[in-house]
Design a protein around this motif. Sequence first.
Motif, short mmCIF file in Angstrom:
data_model
loop_
_atom_site.label_atom_id
_atom_site.label_comp_id
_atom_site.label_asym_id
_atom_site.label_seq_id
_atom_site.Cartn_x
_atom_site.Cartn_y
_atom_site.Cartn_z
N PRO A 83 44.47 48.07 40.05
CA PRO A 83 43.03 46.88 40.59
C PRO A 83 43.46 46.11 40.40
O PRO A 83 43.10 46.03 38.76
N CYS A 87 47.87 42.06 38.51
CA CYS A 87 47.58 43.40 39.13
C CYS A 87 48.91 43.78 39.38
O CYS A 87 49.19 45.34 39.11
N SER A 92 39.78 45.31 39.58
CA SER A 92 38.65 45.68 38.72
C SER A 92 39.38 46.76 37.43
O SER A 92 38.85 45.78 36.14
N THR A 149 43.75 46.10 49.12
CA THR A 149 44.63 46.00 48.19
C THR A 149 44.18 44.85 47.49
O THR A 149 43.18 44.18 47.63
N PRO A 150 44.88 44.41 46.12
CA PRO A 150 44.09 43.02 45.31
C PRO A 150 44.89 41.66 46.40
O PRO A 150 44.09 41.26 46.39
N LYS A 183 33.33 48.91 38.97
CA LYS A 183 34.39 48.33 39.86
C LYS A 183 33.82 47.35 40.44
O LYS A 183 34.24 45.67 40.63
N GLU A 218 37.62 45.45 47.58
CA GLU A 218 38.25 46.70 47.22
C GLU A 218 37.51 48.16 47.11
O GLU A 218 38.11 49.12 47.38
#
Length: 474
Positions: free
Chosen positions: A190, A184, A192, A378-379, A331, A373
């Motif tokens: 992200p 990421c 996804s 955030t990741p 996503k 998400e």
Amino acid sequence: MECISVFDMLKIGVGPSSSHTLGPWRAAERWIKELKDKKRFDKVEKITVDLYGSLSLTGKGHATDYAVILGLTGADPERIPVESINSIIDDVKTKNVIMFNNEKAIPFNFKTNIVFNRKFLPFHSNGMVFTALINGRNYKSTYYSIGGGFVVQEERKIAKANKIIFYCTFPYPIAYGDELLKFCHQLNLPISGVVLENEKSIREETSIDFELKRIWNTMLECMYVGCHTEGNLPGGLNVRRRAFDIHKNLIGDNTYQNPQEWLKTIRTTEVKFRQILKWVSCFALAVNEVNASLGRVVTAPTNGSAGVIPAVLMYYLVIENHDADFEHIKKFLLVAGEIGSIFKKGATISAAMGGCQAEIGVSSAMAAGALCELLGGTPEQVLVAAEIAMEHHLGLTCDPIGGLVQIPCIERNSMGAIKAINAAELALDTDPKNVKVPLDKVVNTMWETAKDMNTKYKETSEGGLAVGVHLTDC
């Protein structure tokens, strides 16, 4: 490292169980292909299928014998008209003949050609042996249904035990949460986005979109059917469908003609906290009531936990974001699939190996991360959400009454969905730097817990509610 696509984690099939229904069904299909590849198919005179371990102990409640027959007839679980299943089974029972791959008639006795063996095979709790009699000689093939509809043969299990490496062809191979975060940051994407890049390495994005839309439409149709079907579930427990009654009270006098209009109509209903709880529970219950009645569902990551992800995604669409479109759905499913694959690689998604923590726990983690998400996490926060959801399912046993995917399985989906939403919200208000338990630690802990868990709590119906509540009590 094993490459696991989102389409491996989210598979369209028929209920009630991914490991006990879809897996044996797919194993029968693979056995047919094996026979054809070895030029033996046309010579088969007799078929015998031996089911072992958990497949034997809860196989009848999970329709494992039905699944084997359907697989042997060549039926496709993704496309077979579910209303034709009983007629196919009844035909085999009454005629004592099976149309092998829908090509040749072979004598087949429903009661004697499928053998339930209580003992366990060494490699996995869900073992099965297919035997073909050809010119007086038996040819045997052993398969294992390892959860989520995944099937492996014995040589694959031996290779894994001997640490033989199967190389992954994804450009960004991921086995751990830390590796996912690394990519990421490296790609400035992200979660996804990283998952999409991996998927694009094996299929065109138009194909990805087509399949994801097909998965979502199957989920939506499943919820719709479950909310509009009244009565009791099959199997002998006489469990009344609850989604119908809950939905009737929630939807009121609103009218609509199809699942898409239904979704838009729900957006106009009252959304106080209690109603939100009821809607999410209704969506989850609906899916698993369809699952329990041999209906079509999406394995996510298993059939027994198939209600969590669609319920949470539907929550986002009808409660959180009325302007959401396919890009949001895309996503969500990409993130959910990746989180599920991390649990599969590092632990298990099979209740026969890890109890219900491996099914409802994993599905709740998948849904929590995906929702996080979409809500702007955030990741790092996405992985926090997944960790929170699993942490509070650790140790959950699998003890279905009567071996049926009904009690407590159906209700557990609604609880897993609510926990997923709560976990996502907690993660959004969390600074990941302050987190004490990373996702990779909870994956490892889940696996250690699974290994320590007594076998009677691993989908054998030999412990817990399965013996504490008798069929006569129901």
